[in-house]
Scaffold this active site. Structure first.
Site, mmCIF file in Angstrom:
data_model
loop_
_atom_site.group_PDB
_atom_site.id
_atom_site.type_symbol
_atom_site.label_atom_id
_atom_site.label_comp_id
_atom_site.label_asym_id
_atom_site.label_seq_id
_atom_site.Cartn_x
_atom_site.Cartn_y
_atom_site.Cartn_z
ATOM 1 N N ASN A 29 0.866 -1.181 0.000
ATOM 2 C CA ASN A 29 0.000 0.000 0.000
ATOM 3 C C ASN A 29 0.903 1.231 0.000
ATOM 4 O O ASN A 29 1.486 1.559 1.029
ATOM 5 C CB ASN A 29 -0.905 -0.029 1.240
ATOM 6 C CG ASN A 29 -1.721 1.243 1.393
ATOM 7 O OD1 ASN A 29 -1.784 2.068 0.472
ATOM 8 N ND2 ASN A 29 -2.342 1.424 2.555
ATOM 9 N N TRP A 30 0.991 1.884 -1.143
ATOM 10 C CA TRP A 30 1.913 3.030 -1.263
ATOM 11 C C TRP A 30 1.380 4.280 -0.579
ATOM 12 O O TRP A 30 2.102 5.258 -0.429
ATOM 13 C CB TRP A 30 2.179 3.339 -2.736
ATOM 14 C CG TRP A 30 2.905 2.275 -3.494
ATOM 15 C CD1 TRP A 30 3.303 1.049 -3.016
ATOM 16 C CD2 TRP A 30 3.344 2.334 -4.847
ATOM 17 N NE1 TRP A 30 3.954 0.350 -4.008
ATOM 18 C CE2 TRP A 30 3.988 1.117 -5.141
ATOM 19 C CE3 TRP A 30 3.241 3.291 -5.855
ATOM 20 C CZ2 TRP A 30 4.537 0.839 -6.401
ATOM 21 C CZ3 TRP A 30 3.778 3.026 -7.106
ATOM 22 C CH2 TRP A 30 4.426 1.801 -7.371
ATOM 23 N N LYS A 31 0.111 4.266 -0.206
ATOM 24 C CA LYS A 31 -0.527 5.468 0.363
ATOM 25 C C LYS A 31 -0.302 6.656 -0.587
ATOM 26 O O LYS A 31 -0.255 6.457 -1.801
ATOM 27 C CB LYS A 31 -0.002 5.715 1.783
ATOM 28 C CG LYS A 31 -0.095 4.443 2.647
ATOM 29 C CD LYS A 31 0.130 4.662 4.103
ATOM 30 C CE LYS A 31 -0.048 3.341 4.845
ATOM 31 N NZ LYS A 31 0.069 3.453 6.287
ATOM 32 N N HIS A 61 -9.376 1.537 5.215
ATOM 33 C CA HIS A 61 -8.064 1.682 5.866
ATOM 34 C C HIS A 61 -8.201 2.620 7.068
ATOM 35 O O HIS A 61 -9.004 3.555 7.041
ATOM 36 C CB HIS A 61 -7.041 2.237 4.865
ATOM 37 C CG HIS A 61 -5.644 2.166 5.410
ATOM 38 N ND1 HIS A 61 -5.145 3.127 6.254
ATOM 39 C CD2 HIS A 61 -4.671 1.239 5.256
ATOM 40 C CE1 HIS A 61 -3.903 2.786 6.595
ATOM 41 N NE2 HIS A 61 -3.599 1.646 6.000
ATOM 42 N N GLU A 115 -6.503 5.011 8.018
ATOM 43 C CA GLU A 115 -6.321 6.437 7.686
ATOM 44 C C GLU A 115 -7.602 7.020 7.087
ATOM 45 O O GLU A 115 -7.926 8.188 7.309
ATOM 46 C CB GLU A 115 -5.115 6.592 6.746
ATOM 47 C CG GLU A 115 -3.809 6.416 7.509
ATOM 48 C CD GLU A 115 -2.708 5.707 6.735
ATOM 49 O OE1 GLU A 115 -2.738 5.708 5.500
ATOM 50 O OE2 GLU A 115 -1.811 5.143 7.404
ATOM 51 N N GLU A 127 -4.938 -4.592 10.925
ATOM 52 C CA GLU A 127 -3.900 -3.581 11.099
ATOM 53 C C GLU A 127 -4.153 -2.829 12.413
ATOM 54 O O GLU A 127 -4.946 -1.871 12.433
ATOM 55 C CB GLU A 127 -3.929 -2.574 9.950
ATOM 56 C CG GLU A 127 -3.666 -3.181 8.590
ATOM 57 C CD GLU A 127 -3.107 -2.150 7.619
ATOM 58 O OE1 GLU A 127 -2.030 -2.383 7.085
ATOM 59 O OE2 GLU A 127 -3.749 -1.098 7.419
ATOM 60 N N GLY A 183 2.922 2.560 10.827
ATOM 61 C CA GLY A 183 3.871 3.655 10.641
ATOM 62 C C GLY A 183 4.653 4.021 11.890
ATOM 63 O O GLY A 183 5.290 5.071 11.938
ATOM 64 N N SER A 220 3.839 -1.835 10.337
ATOM 65 C CA SER A 220 5.297 -1.871 10.507
ATOM 66 C C SER A 220 5.917 -3.211 10.113
ATOM 67 O O SER A 220 6.860 -3.685 10.748
ATOM 68 C CB SER A 220 5.678 -1.493 11.942
ATOM 69 O OG SER A 220 5.271 -0.162 12.222
ATOM 70 N N GLY A 243 2.995 -0.968 4.291
ATOM 71 C CA GLY A 243 3.026 0.444 3.932
ATOM 72 C C GLY A 243 4.432 0.881 3.571
ATOM 73 O O GLY A 243 4.928 0.629 2.470
ATOM 74 N N GLY A 244 5.099 1.533 4.525
ATOM 75 C CA GLY A 244 6.411 2.142 4.276
ATOM 76 C C GLY A 244 7.417 1.229 3.579
ATOM 77 O O GLY A 244 8.128 1.671 2.669
HETATM 78 P P1 13P Z 1 3.302 0.652 7.637
HETATM 79 O O1 13P Z 1 3.771 -0.658 7.036
HETATM 80 O O2 13P Z 1 4.032 1.829 7.095
HETATM 81 O O3 13P Z 1 3.273 0.570 9.123
HETATM 82 O O4 13P Z 1 1.780 0.856 7.163
HETATM 83 C C1 13P Z 1 0.894 -0.181 7.313
HETATM 84 C C2 13P Z 1 -0.331 0.131 6.565
HETATM 85 O O5 13P Z 1 -1.097 1.000 6.949
HETATM 86 C C3 13P Z 1 -0.589 -0.605 5.331
HETATM 87 O O6 13P Z 1 -1.881 -0.384 4.879
#
Ligand code: 13P
Length: 249
Positions: free
Chosen positions: A9-11, A97, A99, A169, A175, A216, A237-238
């Site tokens: 997930n590149w956000k 999600h 967010e 999650e 994050g 993470s 994510g990251g």
């Molecule tokens: P991180 O891997 O950056 O913690 O993000 C997780 C996430 O929200 C994937 O959707």
């Protein structure tokens, strides 16, 4: 057997040109896949087309979107619909999600409308659920997750569950560099999420649904999650933004 699924997930990261460069780098290095592994990248809407072009027709990597709107078309300024995503070659779409829930106020009813829109157009929804730190600390994790499963998925046709993935999650792990442990995440999936699914659709269906862990995940800890019997992959994510790190996962 449930197939392992790893979703990047590149956000809100990477322009269309940056996405093209990243995909070239990734595709040059991605190994031949074992039959029981699926890889997905979910770029921002604006980079879907360039990632699709980079992937070509027979890529080992599939395309996903990060969100969708529930109507097919119309006066909904700024929104993107399931038919639009489908037409761009998306196979998966992330829904609910944390967010979206926290920053944009998305809640149960609205999330289920998005799930239904995805299913109607043959997209595979990835429903995200997770408790906040405060909810964990006040002991309401089980209740929160059960409610999120119920709000997102109650009342669907049982067959639809075959195309649905859940991503667990924990919000406190997203994050933060503070991932859950494999053992703890597995316990939540086994003792809370699958029973919540079983209450709606029976045990057999609950056991067949893929449940990912997210929060993470890195090359250093991914194996710990993949080794768990009730965890079927990761929503990353990251660490999905760097070729080396994503490959390590
Ligand atoms: P991180 O891997 O950056 O913690 O993000 C997780 C996430 O929200 C994937 O959707």
């Amino acid at each position: 057997m449930r197939t392992i699924l790893i979703v990047g997930n590149w956000k809100m990261n990477k322009t269309a040109s940056e996405a093209t460069a990243f995909m070239r780098g990734l595709l040059a290095r991605v190994p031949a896949q074992p039959a029981n592994l699926e890889l997905v990248v979910a770029p921002p809407f604006t980079a879907l087309e360039s990632v699709r072009l980079a992937l070509g027709a027979s890529s080992p990597i599939q395309l996903g979107a990060q969100d969708l709107f529930w109507e097919d078309h119309g006066a909904y300024t700024g929104e993107v619909s399931a038919p639009m995503l489908k037409d761009l070659g998306c196979r998966y779409v992330i829904v609910g999600h944390s967010e979206r829930r926290t920053l944009f106020g998305e809640q149960g009813d609205l999330i289920q409308k998005k799930i239904r829109a995805a299913l109607k157009h043959g997209l595979r929804p990835i429903l995200c659920i997770g408790e906040t730190l405060a909810q964990r600390d006040n002991g309401t994790t089980d209740h929160v997750l059960t409610q999120q499963v119920h709000d997102g998925l109650s009342g669907l046709a049982t067959e639809a569950l075959a195309t649905i993935t859940i991503a667990y999650e924990p919000v406190w792990a997203i994050g933060t560099g503070r991932a859950s442990t494999g053992e703890n995440a597995n316990a939540v999936v086994k003792d809370v999420i699958r029973p919540a699914l079983a209450a709606l659709y029976g045990d057999q269906t609950a056991q067949a649904v893929r449940v990912l862990y997210g929060g993470s995940v890195t090359g250093a800890n991914a194996a710990e999650f993949f080794a768990q019997p009730d965890i079927d992959g990761a929503l990353v994510g990251g660490a999905s933004l760097k070729v080396e790190e994503f490959l390590a996962i």
